[in-house]
Design an enzyme around this catalytic site. Structure first.
Site, short mmCIF file in Angstrom:
data_model
loop_
_atom_site.label_atom_id
_atom_site.label_comp_id
_atom_site.label_asym_id
_atom_site.label_seq_id
_atom_site.Cartn_x
_atom_site.Cartn_y
_atom_site.Cartn_z
N GLU A 134 79.35 1.85 -1.13
CA GLU A 134 79.51 2.98 -2.05
C GLU A 134 80.86 2.89 -2.75
O GLU A 134 81.73 2.11 -2.31
CB GLU A 134 79.39 4.30 -1.30
CG GLU A 134 78.03 4.51 -0.68
CD GLU A 134 77.86 5.85 0.03
OE1 GLU A 134 76.78 6.09 0.58
OE2 GLU A 134 78.83 6.65 0.03
N PHE A 163 77.88 -1.88 -6.42
CA PHE A 163 77.80 -3.35 -6.30
C PHE A 163 76.47 -3.81 -5.72
O PHE A 163 76.43 -4.69 -4.86
CB PHE A 163 78.95 -3.89 -5.43
CG PHE A 163 80.33 -3.54 -5.89
CD1 PHE A 163 80.71 -3.73 -7.21
CD2 PHE A 163 81.26 -3.01 -5.01
CE1 PHE A 163 82.00 -3.41 -7.64
CE2 PHE A 163 82.54 -2.70 -5.42
CZ PHE A 163 82.92 -2.89 -6.75
N SER A 165 73.28 -5.86 -5.74
CA SER A 165 72.64 -7.02 -6.36
C SER A 165 71.15 -6.76 -6.57
O SER A 165 70.47 -6.28 -5.67
CB SER A 165 72.83 -8.26 -5.47
OG SER A 165 74.18 -8.64 -5.43
N GLY A 346 90.62 -32.23 -15.65
CA GLY A 346 91.65 -31.92 -16.63
C GLY A 346 91.19 -30.76 -17.51
O GLY A 346 90.50 -29.85 -17.05
N GLU A 370 79.71 -9.54 1.86
CA GLU A 370 79.26 -9.68 3.26
C GLU A 370 80.42 -9.47 4.22
O GLU A 370 80.47 -10.07 5.31
CB GLU A 370 78.61 -11.06 3.50
CG GLU A 370 77.48 -11.41 2.57
CD GLU A 370 76.23 -10.56 2.76
OE1 GLU A 370 76.33 -9.51 3.40
OE2 GLU A 370 75.18 -10.95 2.27
N ASN A 373 87.05 -11.47 3.50
CA ASN A 373 87.62 -12.43 4.45
C ASN A 373 88.76 -11.82 5.26
O ASN A 373 89.07 -12.30 6.36
CB ASN A 373 88.06 -13.70 3.71
CG ASN A 373 86.86 -14.59 3.40
OD1 ASN A 373 85.71 -14.21 3.66
ND2 ASN A 373 87.11 -15.76 2.84
#
Length: 388
Positions: A134, A163, A165, A346, A370, A373
């Site tokens: 939320e 958020f 999906s 490059g 999920e 980290n």
């Protein structure tokens, strides 16, 4: 130059698992990769391509064959998601979320609910979304405010999910809502079907990556669902939500490895074609050493992720710890490898036509979803030290 075989014939896998990986890699090469840049540029959600994977059993990877699933294990699943993500991590990651919802239903739904929802999910006839986060409840998911008030033979849901999906395109939404006290014990789980009165969606978010899948807010204004749409007992919603996360973390880690492997393969091909100072870039030892380092990092992360997946399949009590370790390592490594692969191009790596900048953008969010980290480090530290 042919693509690296490091992830094509993985170490320690059965012949069936190698064939599974090869089948999914072929699908990714032929059906996902050729369209990935176009889908990204147009913000197109390739539902038709996703549904094609149902023929490969990808709508219910670890769902029992009784419900139309493939009946595979978590070790098999990480191979599937790594392979598919070489074609498009955004598409593969949505499929991971769909499969996470499917597993929640297999574990906690009634037989009638499984026949009603799980069977069409396994065939991708019904696409699904996972609605936990939320606007003010992300990492602290137990603080969610969406309410589900009992009303006669059903519930009235009110709240906002963030958020999400697949929102606006999915057919089914697994919604976590508060039916009781504050905290995790007051949360219950519900299936809300698309088209239910009071269910609506925000605009498709403008994101850094993952543009080939929609991400929207989900609004519920006096959404009425019948009692039979509740999954499990009242108060078990948080446990249901968390049940999917160990596997989801394995999947998103695998998706990071697949995207990074693709980026590295693109860089290796480019190095064999690009001339500088009278020779191919592969003639420069410093660049070859960079490739060696990146491939080694991927293989090390892959080994840890496989260790975690094997623990999951064995019902090892260290599964949550290892899944957090695997997710942390694979997503950090995946983003780093893709970013450094871009550097090998490059200036050309910064151009959209080569596809590597898309992979960098797609993989960045894997370090957030999920469970961020940082949260993975909390889990690892708590389970390692017993403190916290």
């Amino acid at each position: 130059m042919s693509r690296s075989t490091a992830s094509v014939i993985p170490f320690g896998l059965t012949e069936e698992q190698q064939e599974l990986f090869a089948m999914c890699r072929t699908f990714a090469d032929e059906e996902l990769a050729p369209h990935a840049l176009e889908w990204d540029a147009e913000g197109h959600f390739p539902v038709d391509a996703i549904r094609q994977t149902a023929e490969l059993g990808m709508g219910g990877i670890y769902i029992d064959e009784e419900y139309g699933g493939a009946g595979l294990g978590r070790m098999d699943a990480v191979l599937v998601f790594e392979a598919l993500s070489t074609g498009c991590p955004a598409v593969a990651s949505y499929m991971s979320i769909h499969n996470m919802v499917a597993k929640c239903l297999e574990l906690f739904a009634t037989e009638e609910q499984k026949q009603r929802w799980l069977v069409p999910m396994a065939s991708f006839e019904a696409l699904t979304s996972y609605c936990l986060t939320e606007p003010n409840a992300g990492s602290d998911a137990a603080a969610l405010k969406t309410s589900a008030r009992r009303d006669g033979d059903g519930y009235i849901l009110n709240g906002v999910k963030q958020f999400i999906s697949g929102a606006g395109s999915s057919d089914l939404y697994l919604v976590m809502a508060r039916t009781g006290q504050d905290g995790a014990r007051g949360i219950s789980a519900f299936i809300v079907e698309d088209g239910t009165e009071g269910l609506s969606f925000g605009p498709n978010e403008k994101k850094m990556g993952w543009k080939a899948q929609p991400t929207r807010q989900v609004f519920m204004e006096n959404v009425r669902v019948p009692l039979e749409n509740r999954i499990g007992d009242e108060g078990t919603g948080f446990r249901i939500a968390m049940s999917g996360l160990d596997g989801g973390r394995l999947n998103i880690g695998a998706s990071s490895l697949g995207g990074a492997q693709s980026a590295l393969e693109k860089a290796i091909t480019y190095m064999g074609e690009r001339q500088a100072f009278g020779q191919d870039l592969t003639g420069f030892q410093a660049l070859r050493f960079e490739v060696a380092d990146l491939q080694t990092k991927l293989e090390a992360a892959r080994s840890l992720l496989w260790r975690a997946a094997s623990a999951y399949d064995a019902d090892d009590p260290s599964t949550t710890l290892l899944s957090a370790m695997g997710k942390l390592t694979a997503t950090d490594t995946g983003f780093d490898v893709a970013n450094r692969a871009l550097q090998l191009f490059g200036g050309y790596g910064y151009l959209a036509e080569y596809g590597v900048e898309k992979l960098v953008r797609d993989l960045r969010v894997h370090q957030i979803l999920e469970g961020t980290n940082e949260i993975m480090r909390v889990i690892i530290s708590r389970r390692s030290t017993g403190v916290g």
